[in-house]
Design a protein around this motif. Sequence first.
Motif, PDB file in Angstrom:
ATOM      1  N   GLY A  24     -30.612 -63.853 -13.050  1.00 40.07           N
ATOM      2  CA  GLY A  24     -29.770 -64.608 -12.127  1.00 40.07           C
ATOM      3  C   GLY A  24     -29.911 -66.099 -12.312  1.00 40.07           C
ATOM      4  N   ASP A  25     -29.486 -66.827 -11.291  1.00 43.30           N
ATOM      5  CA  ASP A  25     -29.600 -68.285 -11.305  1.00 43.30           C
ATOM      6  C   ASP A  25     -31.069 -68.686 -11.302  1.00 43.30           C
ATOM      7  OD1 ASP A  25     -26.812 -68.571 -11.105  1.00 43.30           O
ATOM      8  OD2 ASP A  25     -26.914 -68.434  -8.919  1.00 43.30           O
ATOM      9  N   TYR A  26     -31.370 -69.785 -11.952  1.00 44.14           N
ATOM     10  CA  TYR A  26     -32.747 -70.255 -12.064  1.00 44.14           C
ATOM     11  C   TYR A  26     -33.400 -70.404 -10.690  1.00 44.14           C
ATOM     12  CZ  TYR A  26     -36.747 -72.983 -13.594  1.00 44.14           C
ATOM     13  OH  TYR A  26     -38.029 -73.414 -13.838  1.00 44.14           O
ATOM     14  N   GLY A  27     -32.728 -71.070  -9.774  1.00 44.68           N
ATOM     15  CA  GLY A  27     -33.284 -71.294  -8.438  1.00 44.68           C
ATOM     16  C   GLY A  27     -33.517 -69.999  -7.682  1.00 44.68           C
ATOM     17  N   ALA A  28     -32.598 -69.061  -7.794  1.00 42.59           N
ATOM     18  CA  ALA A  28     -32.736 -67.778  -7.103  1.00 42.59           C
ATOM     19  C   ALA A  28     -33.926 -66.996  -7.652  1.00 42.59           C
ATOM     20  CB  ALA A  28     -31.449 -66.963  -7.236  1.00 42.59           C
ATOM     21  N   ILE A  29     -34.135 -67.060  -8.952  1.00 41.24           N
ATOM     22  CA  ILE A  29     -35.286 -66.386  -9.555  1.00 41.24           C
ATOM     23  C   ILE A  29     -36.574 -67.005  -9.039  1.00 41.24           C
ATOM     24  CG2 ILE A  29     -36.557 -66.078 -11.729  1.00 41.24           C
ATOM     25  CD1 ILE A  29     -33.867 -65.556 -13.086  1.00 41.24           C
ATOM     26  N   GLN A  30     -36.635 -68.329  -9.020  1.00 41.62           N
ATOM     27  CA  GLN A  30     -37.841 -69.012  -8.549  1.00 41.62           C
ATOM     28  C   GLN A  30     -38.134 -68.655  -7.083  1.00 41.62           C
ATOM     29  OE1 GLN A  30     -39.361 -69.727 -11.318  1.00 41.62           O
ATOM     30  NE2 GLN A  30     -39.911 -71.796 -10.727  1.00 41.62           N
ATOM     31  N   ARG A  31     -37.111 -68.636  -6.249  1.00 39.06           N
ATOM     32  CA  ARG A  31     -37.300 -68.284  -4.829  1.00 39.06           C
ATOM     33  C   ARG A  31     -37.783 -66.841  -4.687  1.00 39.06           C
ATOM     34  NH1 ARG A  31     -32.826 -71.480  -4.618  1.00 39.06           N
ATOM     35  NH2 ARG A  31     -31.380 -69.741  -4.589  1.00 39.06           N
ATOM     36  N   GLY A  37     -44.575 -63.347  -4.036  1.00 43.32           N
ATOM     37  CA  GLY A  37     -45.939 -63.854  -3.944  1.00 43.32           C
ATOM     38  C   GLY A  37     -46.402 -63.938  -2.501  1.00 43.32           C
ATOM     39  N   ALA A  38     -45.531 -64.435  -1.610  1.00 42.42           N
ATOM     40  CA  ALA A  38     -45.869 -64.541  -0.190  1.00 42.42           C
ATOM     41  C   ALA A  38     -46.102 -63.169   0.426  1.00 42.42           C
ATOM     42  CB  ALA A  38     -44.764 -65.277   0.560  1.00 42.42           C
ATOM     43  N   LEU A  39     -45.407 -62.158  -0.083  1.00 36.93           N
ATOM     44  CA  LEU A  39     -45.583 -60.787   0.393  1.00 36.93           C
ATOM     45  C   LEU A  39     -46.800 -60.116  -0.252  1.00 36.93           C
ATOM     46  CD1 LEU A  39     -41.867 -59.602   0.319  1.00 36.93           C
ATOM     47  CD2 LEU A  39     -43.254 -60.104   2.348  1.00 36.93           C
ATOM     48  N   ARG A  40     -47.489 -60.847  -1.113  1.00 32.53           N
ATOM     49  CA  ARG A  40     -48.681 -60.376  -1.825  1.00 32.53           C
ATOM     50  C   ARG A  40     -48.386 -59.222  -2.790  1.00 32.53           C
ATOM     51  NH1 ARG A  40     -53.749 -60.538   2.296  1.00 32.53           N
ATOM     52  NH2 ARG A  40     -53.918 -62.795   2.367  1.00 32.53           N
ATOM     53  N   TYR A  41     -47.155 -59.172  -3.270  1.00 36.63           N
ATOM     54  CA  TYR A  41     -46.825 -58.143  -4.255  1.00 36.63           C
ATOM     55  C   TYR A  41     -47.207 -58.584  -5.661  1.00 36.63           C
ATOM     56  CZ  TYR A  41     -44.506 -54.700  -7.071  1.00 36.63           C
ATOM     57  OH  TYR A  41     -44.261 -53.720  -7.997  1.00 36.63           O
ATOM     58  N   ALA A  42     -46.913 -59.844  -5.992  1.00 40.73           N
ATOM     59  CA  ALA A  42     -47.203 -60.346  -7.339  1.00 40.73           C
ATOM     60  C   ALA A  42     -47.400 -61.854  -7.284  1.00 40.73           C
ATOM     61  CB  ALA A  42     -46.059 -60.014  -8.282  1.00 40.73           C
ATOM     62  N   GLU A  43     -48.450 -62.316  -7.908  1.00 40.84           N
ATOM     63  CA  GLU A  43     -48.703 -63.756  -7.982  1.00 40.84           C
ATOM     64  C   GLU A  43     -47.617 -64.415  -8.836  1.00 40.84           C
ATOM     65  OE1 GLU A  43     -51.157 -65.771  -6.778  1.00 40.84           O
ATOM     66  OE2 GLU A  43     -51.901 -64.086  -5.585  1.00 40.84           O
TER      67      GLU A  43
END
Length: 75
Positions: A24-31, A37-43
């Motif tokens: 997808g869009d670069y920004g959407a991927i980063q978000r 990460g915040a959900l503690r699924y993947a760093e």
Amino acid sequence: GRDRLLESIPQAPNQELVRHFLLGDYGAIQRTIHVLGALRYAEPKHWSPPVPTSRTGEYISVLTKREASGAALER
């Protein structure tokens, strides 16, 4: 490169491999990476850097994760 490194890491018999792809869009991927990460699924540092695909404005990032197999979780 990265695949060769992963293949060199021994995989325990009770582990399974899963790969996640974000397109997808670069920004959407980063978000999305930061939300996971915040959900503690993947760093966030475990995701590959987003790279452009052949489509204009589209990027891809990959996460490879090793997890205990279902049989190991049931013990």
